[in-house]
Design a protein around this motif. Sequence first.
Motif, mmCIF file in Angstrom:
data_model
loop_
_atom_site.group_PDB
_atom_site.id
_atom_site.type_symbol
_atom_site.label_atom_id
_atom_site.label_comp_id
_atom_site.label_asym_id
_atom_site.label_seq_id
_atom_site.Cartn_x
_atom_site.Cartn_y
_atom_site.Cartn_z
ATOM 1 N N MET A 1 20.597 8.922 59.079
ATOM 2 C CA MET A 1 19.158 8.910 58.887
ATOM 3 C C MET A 1 18.439 9.424 60.132
ATOM 4 S SD MET A 1 16.668 5.753 57.949
ATOM 5 C CE MET A 1 15.518 5.404 59.241
ATOM 6 N N THR A 2 18.833 8.942 61.300
ATOM 7 C CA THR A 2 18.112 9.337 62.516
ATOM 8 C C THR A 2 18.262 10.824 62.798
ATOM 9 O OG1 THR A 2 20.000 8.702 63.883
ATOM 10 C CG2 THR A 2 18.304 7.057 63.562
ATOM 11 N N GLY A 3 19.451 11.339 62.579
ATOM 12 C CA GLY A 3 19.676 12.765 62.797
ATOM 13 C C GLY A 3 18.874 13.628 61.842
ATOM 14 N N ILE A 4 18.792 13.188 60.595
ATOM 15 C CA ILE A 4 18.031 13.943 59.595
ATOM 16 C C ILE A 4 16.543 13.935 59.944
ATOM 17 C CG2 ILE A 4 17.309 13.975 57.176
ATOM 18 C CD1 ILE A 4 20.150 12.897 56.506
ATOM 19 N N VAL A 5 16.025 12.766 60.294
ATOM 20 C CA VAL A 5 14.602 12.662 60.647
ATOM 21 C C VAL A 5 14.295 13.536 61.859
ATOM 22 C CG1 VAL A 5 12.800 11.096 61.493
ATOM 23 C CG2 VAL A 5 14.290 10.390 59.614
ATOM 24 N N THR A 6 15.125 13.450 62.885
ATOM 25 C CA THR A 6 14.912 14.258 64.092
ATOM 26 C C THR A 6 14.998 15.744 63.769
ATOM 27 O OG1 THR A 6 15.805 12.477 65.448
ATOM 28 C CG2 THR A 6 15.687 14.658 66.458
ATOM 29 N N ALA A 7 15.952 16.135 62.912
ATOM 30 C CA ALA A 7 16.086 17.542 62.532
ATOM 31 C C ALA A 7 14.859 18.030 61.764
ATOM 32 C CB ALA A 7 17.349 17.747 61.701
ATOM 33 N N VAL A 8 14.320 17.187 60.880
ATOM 34 C CA VAL A 8 13.123 17.568 60.121
ATOM 35 C C VAL A 8 11.923 17.730 61.058
ATOM 36 C CG1 VAL A 8 11.447 16.741 58.405
ATOM 37 C CG2 VAL A 8 13.895 16.626 57.917
ATOM 38 N N VAL A 9 11.770 16.800 62.006
ATOM 39 C CA VAL A 9 10.661 16.894 62.961
ATOM 40 C C VAL A 9 10.823 18.142 63.823
ATOM 41 C CG1 VAL A 9 9.557 15.790 64.958
ATOM 42 C CG2 VAL A 9 10.179 14.414 62.968
ATOM 43 N N MET A 63 13.508 -4.122 58.043
ATOM 44 C CA MET A 63 14.294 -4.984 58.943
ATOM 45 C C MET A 63 15.729 -4.469 59.078
ATOM 46 S SD MET A 63 12.630 -7.383 60.402
ATOM 47 C CE MET A 63 13.935 -8.492 60.900
ATOM 48 N N ARG A 64 16.339 -4.094 57.952
ATOM 49 C CA ARG A 64 17.724 -3.598 57.999
ATOM 50 C C ARG A 64 17.832 -2.281 58.782
ATOM 51 N NH1 ARG A 64 17.691 -4.755 52.599
ATOM 52 N NH2 ARG A 64 17.579 -2.546 52.075
ATOM 53 N N ASN A 65 16.790 -1.486 58.743
ATOM 54 C CA ASN A 65 16.842 -0.148 59.341
ATOM 55 C C ASN A 65 15.997 -0.008 60.601
ATOM 56 O OD1 ASN A 65 18.487 1.518 57.346
ATOM 57 N ND2 ASN A 65 17.071 0.392 56.031
ATOM 58 N N ARG A 66 15.569 -1.122 61.151
ATOM 59 C CA ARG A 66 14.691 -1.078 62.327
ATOM 60 C C ARG A 66 15.331 -0.321 63.493
ATOM 61 N NH1 ARG A 66 12.313 -6.610 64.644
ATOM 62 N NH2 ARG A 66 14.493 -7.119 64.415
ATOM 63 N N ARG A 67 16.600 -0.556 63.740
ATOM 64 C CA ARG A 67 17.284 0.138 64.836
ATOM 65 C C ARG A 67 17.255 1.649 64.625
ATOM 66 N NH1 ARG A 67 23.538 -0.931 66.006
ATOM 67 N NH2 ARG A 67 22.725 -3.012 65.719
ATOM 68 N N TYR A 68 17.538 2.084 63.407
ATOM 69 C CA TYR A 68 17.579 3.518 63.112
ATOM 70 C C TYR A 68 16.189 4.141 63.170
ATOM 71 C CZ TYR A 68 22.029 1.746 61.610
ATOM 72 O OH TYR A 68 23.236 1.095 61.584
ATOM 73 N N LEU A 69 15.186 3.398 62.746
ATOM 74 C CA LEU A 69 13.815 3.880 62.861
ATOM 75 C C LEU A 69 13.425 4.044 64.330
ATOM 76 C CD1 LEU A 69 12.210 1.668 60.084
ATOM 77 C CD2 LEU A 69 12.376 4.171 60.043
ATOM 78 N N GLY A 70 13.846 3.098 65.172
ATOM 79 C CA GLY A 70 13.571 3.185 66.608
ATOM 80 C C GLY A 70 14.259 4.376 67.251
ATOM 81 N N VAL A 71 15.511 4.611 66.881
ATOM 82 C CA VAL A 71 16.237 5.762 67.435
ATOM 83 C C VAL A 71 15.644 7.064 66.897
ATOM 84 C CG1 VAL A 71 18.492 6.884 67.608
ATOM 85 C CG2 VAL A 71 18.328 4.412 67.847
ATOM 86 N N SER A 121 20.078 0.673 72.034
ATOM 87 C CA SER A 121 20.047 0.379 70.601
ATOM 88 C C SER A 121 21.449 0.443 70.000
ATOM 89 C CB SER A 121 19.125 1.355 69.881
ATOM 90 O OG SER A 121 17.782 1.076 70.218
ATOM 91 N N PHE A 122 22.411 0.761 70.803
ATOM 92 C CA PHE A 122 23.802 0.797 70.359
ATOM 93 C C PHE A 122 24.544 -0.389 70.957
ATOM 94 C CE2 PHE A 122 22.045 5.045 70.337
ATOM 95 C CZ PHE A 122 22.292 5.429 69.043
ATOM 96 N N ARG A 123 25.562 -0.854 70.278
ATOM 97 C CA ARG A 123 26.222 -2.114 70.625
ATOM 98 C C ARG A 123 26.788 -2.166 72.043
ATOM 99 N NH1 ARG A 123 25.674 -4.294 65.881
ATOM 100 N NH2 ARG A 123 26.605 -3.601 63.942
ATOM 101 N N ALA A 124 27.524 -1.156 72.451
ATOM 102 C CA ALA A 124 28.178 -1.209 73.768
ATOM 103 C C ALA A 124 27.162 -1.306 74.916
ATOM 104 C CB ALA A 124 29.106 -0.014 73.951
ATOM 105 N N PRO A 125 26.157 -0.426 74.990
ATOM 106 C CA PRO A 125 25.176 -0.569 76.075
ATOM 107 C C PRO A 125 24.393 -1.876 75.980
ATOM 108 C CG PRO A 125 24.997 1.604 75.072
ATOM 109 C CD PRO A 125 25.924 0.806 74.225
#
Length: 145
Positions: A1-9, A63-71, A121-125
């Motif tokens: 989702m994040t890649g698609i949104v960024t590509a569209v923008v 709520m489920r996609n908040r992380r992806y919306l932020g990225v 926003s990713f688990r390891a960091p």
Amino acid sequence: MTGIVTAVVLASALVLIVGIGGSMGARSALRMTARASLVLFLSAFTASALHRLRPMPLSRWLMRNRRYLGVAFAGSHLVHALAIGASIRADADAFYASQQPSGYMLNGIGYAFILAMAATSFRAPARMIGTTAWRWLHWVGGYYI
């Protein structure tokens, strides 16, 4: 989702910059990327409050996609930074005349928060900085932005 949104923008910004051309195209891309970033940011920022206020399918999805919306917001704002560069390249004098000197520092702090929040926003960091620091960063960063 994040890649698609960024590509569209990114594609939309390129269409404006190349299609309209010059400083007018760059300014149009700046406005478009700012608006796209605003929608993405507000979707992520208000998800929790909306869900508490009125639980419904949309608020659960947010709520489920908040992380992806932020990225996706961070990606959109990266495209916004590229549009700033295009605007400077098209007409540097007009761009700098429209800016306040204090804005450079304040905007730089905002971009630093965006980068730090996107990275964590990713688990390891997020695990590396710990829960308390993560909450502080995202709370202060969200309200700063």
